[in-house]
Design an enzyme around this catalytic site. Structure first.
Site, mmCIF file in Angstrom:
data_model
loop_
_atom_site.group_PDB
_atom_site.id
_atom_site.type_symbol
_atom_site.label_atom_id
_atom_site.label_comp_id
_atom_site.label_asym_id
_atom_site.label_seq_id
_atom_site.Cartn_x
_atom_site.Cartn_y
_atom_site.Cartn_z
ATOM 1 N N PHE A 8 0.860 -1.180 0.000
ATOM 2 C CA PHE A 8 0.000 0.000 0.000
ATOM 3 C C PHE A 8 0.891 1.222 0.000
ATOM 4 O O PHE A 8 1.751 1.372 0.875
ATOM 5 C CB PHE A 8 -0.917 0.027 1.221
ATOM 6 C CG PHE A 8 -1.838 1.215 1.214
ATOM 7 C CD1 PHE A 8 -2.988 1.221 0.429
ATOM 8 C CD2 PHE A 8 -1.539 2.351 1.953
ATOM 9 C CE1 PHE A 8 -3.827 2.336 0.391
ATOM 10 C CE2 PHE A 8 -2.384 3.467 1.929
ATOM 11 C CZ PHE A 8 -3.523 3.453 1.145
ATOM 12 N N ASP B 188 9.211 2.637 1.474
ATOM 13 C CA ASP B 188 8.035 3.329 1.977
ATOM 14 C C ASP B 188 7.988 3.057 3.479
ATOM 15 O O ASP B 188 7.584 1.974 3.904
ATOM 16 C CB ASP B 188 6.776 2.814 1.267
ATOM 17 C CG ASP B 188 5.506 3.490 1.767
ATOM 18 O OD1 ASP B 188 5.560 4.167 2.815
ATOM 19 O OD2 ASP B 188 4.452 3.325 1.114
ATOM 20 N N LYS C 83 2.939 10.065 8.351
ATOM 21 C CA LYS C 83 2.298 9.587 9.574
ATOM 22 C C LYS C 83 2.966 10.081 10.859
ATOM 23 O O LYS C 83 2.741 11.214 11.260
ATOM 24 C CB LYS C 83 2.163 8.056 9.523
ATOM 25 C CG LYS C 83 1.217 7.622 8.390
ATOM 26 C CD LYS C 83 0.593 6.260 8.550
ATOM 27 C CE LYS C 83 -0.608 6.118 7.612
ATOM 28 N NZ LYS C 83 -0.444 5.195 6.510
HETATM 29 C C1 LIG Z 1 -0.670 5.495 5.048
HETATM 30 C C2 LIG Z 1 0.313 5.021 4.066
HETATM 31 C C3 LIG Z 1 0.529 5.699 2.860
HETATM 32 C C4 LIG Z 1 -0.313 6.853 2.410
HETATM 33 O O1 LIG Z 1 -0.216 7.943 3.271
HETATM 34 P P1 LIG Z 1 -1.334 9.103 3.194
HETATM 35 O O2 LIG Z 1 -0.845 10.119 4.178
HETATM 36 O O3 LIG Z 1 -2.631 8.459 3.565
HETATM 37 O O4 LIG Z 1 -1.342 9.613 1.810
HETATM 38 C C5 LIG Z 1 1.525 5.232 2.025
HETATM 39 N N1 LIG Z 1 2.268 4.171 2.360
HETATM 40 C C6 LIG Z 1 2.088 3.496 3.519
HETATM 41 C C7 LIG Z 1 2.972 2.342 3.839
HETATM 42 C C8 LIG Z 1 1.101 3.892 4.406
HETATM 43 O O5 LIG Z 1 0.902 3.195 5.523
#
Ligand SMILES: *Cc1c(COP(=O)(O)O)cnc(C)c1O
Length: 402
Positions: free
Chosen positions: A131, A216, A249
């Protein structure tokens, strides 16, 4: 009565509205307390209304909110310096969200190859279950049909490969490959960890093929797993370090902040005018980001996360032993923990919530526990009691039915 009917119907929400938060607790309109083991999906790393963050935001609010990136922003320079000091990176680009941080990572990877005379290197390889956010590029990178459906042709240049299949990965690398993109632990995908030797292997594979490694760490970063970034577990000396990393986050502690970090020779490709943002890195966001680091990078803070998180893992392992009919296993690291369920995970999230414990569902039928990093052992024992009581009732209800 549906006071929700002017919002896009994108979210399936329970009937709860929170009015206040303090530490690990959220309080609804009636004043009922809930133990918050969602942290707004790994965002409120220091809990709700942390005094140091509140103070930083208020002080900045009195001083200066926004200038756009037309001018230098002190808070950005300071936060970037601290992020680089503590990681593999040399340069930072600030955004407002995780998906924008990923967007910057994709553009940086392609631009790097373009500037270096390899404009054909545009493909980004990623893994099933991943994701990476919700922009058109991010859903292409994530490769999940449920997020792609109905949005026209999938953005080209993203190739999704089976998780953990080394041969498929090697076979997919060709003259058009720009980068490999991976979460050190898949969050939304069900708290699936990538083995440490695989991260080190990816680093080698990228070096051998002249391609970039992108992490990520939007969910896994900023102390969530007990290290500043999760990939540090795979090598003390940068053996598993990436070239580019997207974060968000936790870095904002609840204020929208994201960032794309990169090594010098990669970031160099992002010349003046090649990318930009109006809001990204604004003074309010930077004040909070810096305040978050004040706490997370304090001596002992991450060690305390490591120690405390063992208590939670122990509690959950005991639950799996006690309720083998309902629970299958515990996954994850630090305070990014998944409880794989044998009954629908949504049932368990609801049952826990009815007992005053908030958790989040994830893929692969997992219940995610993401307490704030400041959670105490007593909070965790209370969470256990709530889970025990929810699981007992769930079991009894199902026995009655069956
Ligand atoms: C939450 C998340 C995203 C997206 O972040 P947003 O602030 O919602 O755009 C991308 N990668 C990972 C691994 C995430 O947990």
């Amino acid at each position: 009565m549906d006071s929700n009917n002017h919002l896009f119907p994108t979210y399936a929400q329970p009937e709860i509205t929170f009015r206040e938060g303090k530490g690990v607790y959220l309080y609804d309109k009636e004043g009922t307390a809930y133990l918050d083991f969602t942290s707004g999906i790994a965002v409120n790393a220091l809990g709700h209304a942390h005094p140091h963050l509140v103070e930083a935001l208020k002080t900045q609010a009195d001083r200066l909110w926004h200038t756009a990136n037309l001018f230098r922003i002190e808070g950005q320079e300071h936060l970037a310096e601290r992020l680089c000091e503590a990681t593999f990176a040399d340069r930072v680009f600030f955004t407002n969200s995780g998906t924008e941080a990923l967007e910057c990572a994709f553009k940086t990877a392609r631009r790097y190859h373009y500037i270096n005379g390899n404009p054909e290197r545009i493909n980004i390889l990623s893994f099933e279950g991943a994701f990476h956010g919700r922009t058109l590029a991010a859903i292409a990178a994530g490769g999940q049909a449920k997020y792609l459906e109905g949005y026209g042709p999938k953005t080209p240049g993203f190739i999704s490969l089976p998780f953990g299949d080394h041969d498929a990965l090697k076979a997919a690398i060709d003259y058009q490959t720009a980068a490999i993109l991976i979460e050190p632990i898949q969050g939304e995908g069900g708290v699936r960890s990538v083995p440490h030797q695989c991260l080190r292997g990816l680093r080698e594979l990228c070096d051998e093929n002249g391609i970039l490694l992108i992490y990520d760490e939007v969910q896994t970063g900023v102390g969530r797993t007990g290290r500043f970034f999760a990939h540090e577990w795979a090598g003390e000396n940068g053996e598993a370090a990436p070239d580019i990393m997207a974060i968000a986050k936790g870095i904002g502690g609840g204020f929208p902040v994201g960032a794309c970090l990169a090594r010098e020779h990669v970031a160099e490709a992002m010349t003046p005018g090649s990318h930009g943002t109006t809001f990204g890195g604004n003074p309010l966001a930077m004040a909070v980001g810096n305040a978050v680091l004040d706490v997370i990078l304090e001596e002992e803070f991450l060690r305390s996360v490591q120690t405390k998180s063992l208590v939670l893992s122990q509690i959950l392992a005991e639950l799996v032993d006690t309720y083998p009919d309902l629970l299958e296993e515990v996954r994850g690291k630090g305070f990014l923990i998944g409880l794989k369920a044998r009954v629908p995970n949504t049932d368990l999230v609801a049952a826990f919530r009815d007992k005053g414990l908030l958790t989040v569902g994830a893929g692969d039928n997992v219940v995610r526990l993401l307490p704030p990093l400041i959670v105490s052992e007593d909070d965790m024992r209370q969470a256990r009691d709530k889970m025990v009581s929810a699981l007992d009732e769930y079991r009894t209800r199902n026995e009655d039915k069956g």
